[in-house]
Design a protein around this motif. Sequence first.
Motif, PDB file in Angstrom:
ATOM      1  N   PHE A   1       0.832  -1.195   0.000  1.00 25.56           N
ATOM      2  CA  PHE A   1       0.000   0.000   0.000  1.00 25.56           C
ATOM      3  C   PHE A   1       0.870   1.250   0.000  1.00 25.56           C
ATOM      4  CE2 PHE A   1      -2.379   3.424   2.000  1.00 25.56           C
ATOM      5  CZ  PHE A   1      -3.558   3.403   1.265  1.00 25.56           C
ATOM      6  N   GLY A   2       1.884   1.283   0.865  1.00 25.68           N
ATOM      7  CA  GLY A   2       2.734   2.459   0.961  1.00 25.68           C
ATOM      8  C   GLY A   2       3.445   2.778  -0.333  1.00 25.68           C
ATOM      9  N   ILE A   3       3.950   1.723  -0.995  1.00 22.03           N
ATOM     10  CA  ILE A   3       4.616   1.934  -2.273  1.00 22.03           C
ATOM     11  C   ILE A   3       3.590   2.305  -3.341  1.00 22.03           C
ATOM     12  CG2 ILE A   3       5.959   0.804  -4.087  1.00 22.03           C
ATOM     13  CD1 ILE A   3       7.265  -0.890  -1.878  1.00 22.03           C
TER      14      ILE A   3
ATOM     15  N   HIS B   1      13.457   7.157   2.085  1.00 22.50           N
ATOM     16  CA  HIS B   1      14.243   6.153   2.792  1.00 22.50           C
ATOM     17  C   HIS B   1      13.287   5.105   3.377  1.00 22.50           C
ATOM     18  CE1 HIS B   1      18.098   8.304   2.578  1.00 22.50           C
ATOM     19  NE2 HIS B   1      17.339   9.390   2.611  1.00 22.50           N
ATOM     20  N   VAL B   2      13.480   3.853   2.989  1.00 25.32           N
ATOM     21  CA  VAL B   2      12.585   2.770   3.409  1.00 25.32           C
ATOM     22  C   VAL B   2      13.342   1.841   4.348  1.00 25.32           C
ATOM     23  CG1 VAL B   2      11.116   0.872   2.653  1.00 25.32           C
ATOM     24  CG2 VAL B   2      11.379   2.910   1.200  1.00 25.32           C
ATOM     25  N   THR B   3      12.792   1.631   5.530  1.00 23.34           N
ATOM     26  CA  THR B   3      13.377   0.706   6.498  1.00 23.34           C
ATOM     27  C   THR B   3      12.426  -0.476   6.658  1.00 23.34           C
ATOM     28  OG1 THR B   3      14.351   2.575   7.687  1.00 23.34           O
ATOM     29  CG2 THR B   3      14.344   0.444   8.813  1.00 23.34           C
TER      30      THR B   3
ATOM     31  N   GLY C   1      12.420  -4.950  -3.990  1.00 21.56           N
ATOM     32  CA  GLY C   1      13.548  -5.109  -4.912  1.00 21.56           C
ATOM     33  C   GLY C   1      13.464  -4.150  -6.081  1.00 21.56           C
ATOM     34  N   GLN C   2      12.251  -3.898  -6.547  1.00 21.23           N
ATOM     35  CA  GLN C   2      12.072  -2.947  -7.648  1.00 21.23           C
ATOM     36  C   GLN C   2      12.467  -1.534  -7.208  1.00 21.23           C
ATOM     37  OE1 GLN C   2       8.137  -3.167  -9.381  1.00 21.23           O
ATOM     38  NE2 GLN C   2       8.234  -5.390  -9.616  1.00 21.23           N
ATOM     39  N   LEU C   3      12.125  -1.178  -5.969  1.00 28.73           N
ATOM     40  CA  LEU C   3      12.520   0.136  -5.463  1.00 28.73           C
ATOM     41  C   LEU C   3      14.037   0.257  -5.424  1.00 28.73           C
ATOM     42  CD1 LEU C   3      10.181   1.108  -2.476  1.00 28.73           C
ATOM     43  CD2 LEU C   3       9.977   1.704  -4.881  1.00 28.73           C
ATOM     44  N   GLU C   4      14.684  -0.780  -4.905  1.00 25.75           N
ATOM     45  CA  GLU C   4      16.148  -0.761  -4.837  1.00 25.75           C
ATOM     46  C   GLU C   4      16.747  -0.627  -6.232  1.00 25.75           C
ATOM     47  OE1 GLU C   4      17.986  -3.290  -1.416  1.00 25.75           O
ATOM     48  OE2 GLU C   4      16.245  -4.419  -2.156  1.00 25.75           O
ATOM     49  N   GLY C   5      16.182  -1.361  -7.178  1.00 26.64           N
ATOM     50  CA  GLY C   5      16.669  -1.295  -8.547  1.00 26.64           C
ATOM     51  C   GLY C   5      16.516   0.087  -9.153  1.00 26.64           C
TER      52      GLY C   5
ATOM     53  N   VAL D   1      16.100   3.685  -4.938  1.00 20.00           N
ATOM     54  CA  VAL D   1      15.533   4.098  -3.659  1.00 20.00           C
ATOM     55  C   VAL D   1      16.297   3.394  -2.533  1.00 20.00           C
ATOM     56  CG1 VAL D   1      13.479   4.080  -2.186  1.00 20.00           C
ATOM     57  CG2 VAL D   1      13.247   4.477  -4.649  1.00 20.00           C
ATOM     58  N   PRO D   2      16.776   4.122  -1.517  1.00 15.18           N
ATOM     59  CA  PRO D   2      17.499   3.492  -0.407  1.00 15.18           C
ATOM     60  C   PRO D   2      16.564   2.617   0.433  1.00 15.18           C
ATOM     61  CG  PRO D   2      17.883   5.873  -0.474  1.00 15.18           C
ATOM     62  CD  PRO D   2      16.732   5.590  -1.382  1.00 15.18           C
ATOM     63  N   VAL D   3      16.810   1.322   0.442  1.00 17.19           N
ATOM     64  CA  VAL D   3      15.998   0.374   1.207  1.00 17.19           C
ATOM     65  C   VAL D   3      16.897  -0.293   2.237  1.00 17.19           C
ATOM     66  CG1 VAL D   3      14.564  -1.703   1.148  1.00 17.19           C
ATOM     67  CG2 VAL D   3      14.434  -0.021  -0.728  1.00 17.19           C
ATOM     68  N   LYS D   4      16.605  -0.109   3.504  1.00 15.94           N
ATOM     69  CA  LYS D   4      17.392  -0.663   4.594  1.00 15.94           C
ATOM     70  C   LYS D   4      16.778  -1.973   5.059  1.00 15.94           C
ATOM     71  CE  LYS D   4      20.027  -1.045   8.296  1.00 15.94           C
ATOM     72  NZ  LYS D   4      21.445  -1.483   8.195  1.00 15.94           N
ATOM     73  N   HIS D   5      17.478  -3.090   4.823  1.00 15.18           N
ATOM     74  CA  HIS D   5      17.069  -4.400   5.320  1.00 15.18           C
ATOM     75  C   HIS D   5      17.795  -4.652   6.642  1.00 15.18           C
ATOM     76  CE1 HIS D   5      14.956  -5.635   1.617  1.00 15.18           C
ATOM     77  NE2 HIS D   5      15.917  -4.987   0.979  1.00 15.18           N
ATOM     78  N   LEU D   6      17.068  -5.030   7.667  1.00 14.78           N
ATOM     79  CA  LEU D   6      17.667  -5.236   8.980  1.00 14.78           C
ATOM     80  C   LEU D   6      18.271  -6.632   9.090  1.00 14.78           C
ATOM     81  CD1 LEU D   6      14.771  -3.771  11.188  1.00 14.78           C
ATOM     82  CD2 LEU D   6      16.746  -2.554  10.236  1.00 14.78           C
TER      83      LEU D   6
END
Length: 333
Positions: free
Chosen positions: A212-214, A224-226, A278-282, A285-290
Amino acid sequence: MKKSMLKGLALACGLAAISAPAVAETVLKLGSVAPSGSPWGKWATGVAAKIEEVSGGALKIELLLDAQAGDEQTVLRQTAKGRLDIAFVSNVPLTLLSQEMAIPSAAYLFDSPEQGTCVTYEHLSDTLGGIMEGAGVVPLTWMEVGHYVLFSKEPVSSPADLAGKKMRIAPSIADAALAKAWGVQGVPMGTSDAIPALQTGTVDAAWFPTLFGIGIGTHKVAPHVTVTNHARLIGTVAVSGRTWAKLSDQEKQWLGVFTAAGPQLTQGILGAEPALLGQLEGAGVPVKHLNAEEGAVWKAAADGVLAAIVEEAGGEAQAVADRIAQAKAACGS
């Protein structure tokens, strides 16, 4: 509605073509804010088509998607009053029926996605069905919305990074309790207000279910996505108790298509989350995976949230929490 009844409806329907006798056509109106082109809108469209098929056209679902019937709170209220026949809503407005309905969205409630799915479809009707029926709606199935992630204007790696920030949260006691635990100023607001609030600086961040957010473009204004996956938002497809009382046994059986199709929606939503991230990262877009250690810090910072929700909700909240704990044990980790 008891789990055995829901399963009976699904099995009786079987999603196979059923020869229907020549009867008068019944049309039930379903209200939802889900966009018609979204995974939820497409799912509802497919289920409606299947019901018309298996009933031989005797039962039709008129879809009022794209918020045609109002926001989620309005849809649920109108369904409880019998002015709408079916509500297709997330967990947030369900707290209008009873605050206990916020418990399934408590932070870090489930040990794994598989456990959450098992509890939702195998035990939640027994746990919450009576409360919902007492409030005027009968659950047909549960609606998957997905896991929460954070969208922020600045990088966020730990709860400490949220200090002094203003966070858009849903207007629910579950979100409010978590915001307090993480030391962030929670600003309750509807989804339609979130993007303007981020643009104007009214809030610095927001958490939303991943798809939904995306889908609404939150990452475009809070880039910035965490991936905290800190809670799982569900909802329901529920028929008005007044409508349910008027339906024939055959019509109730046909509505079992919703029951049988619920897990398919969950599979689609949860399966799409990593792909979309993964599409955002591609796209840069900075995506932080914990990692495990970082995830443990976020979880530890949310310690006591479930107890706070139970205390705030009152009523049958402790009994609901206990039944969910028993369901988790039965489902395994």
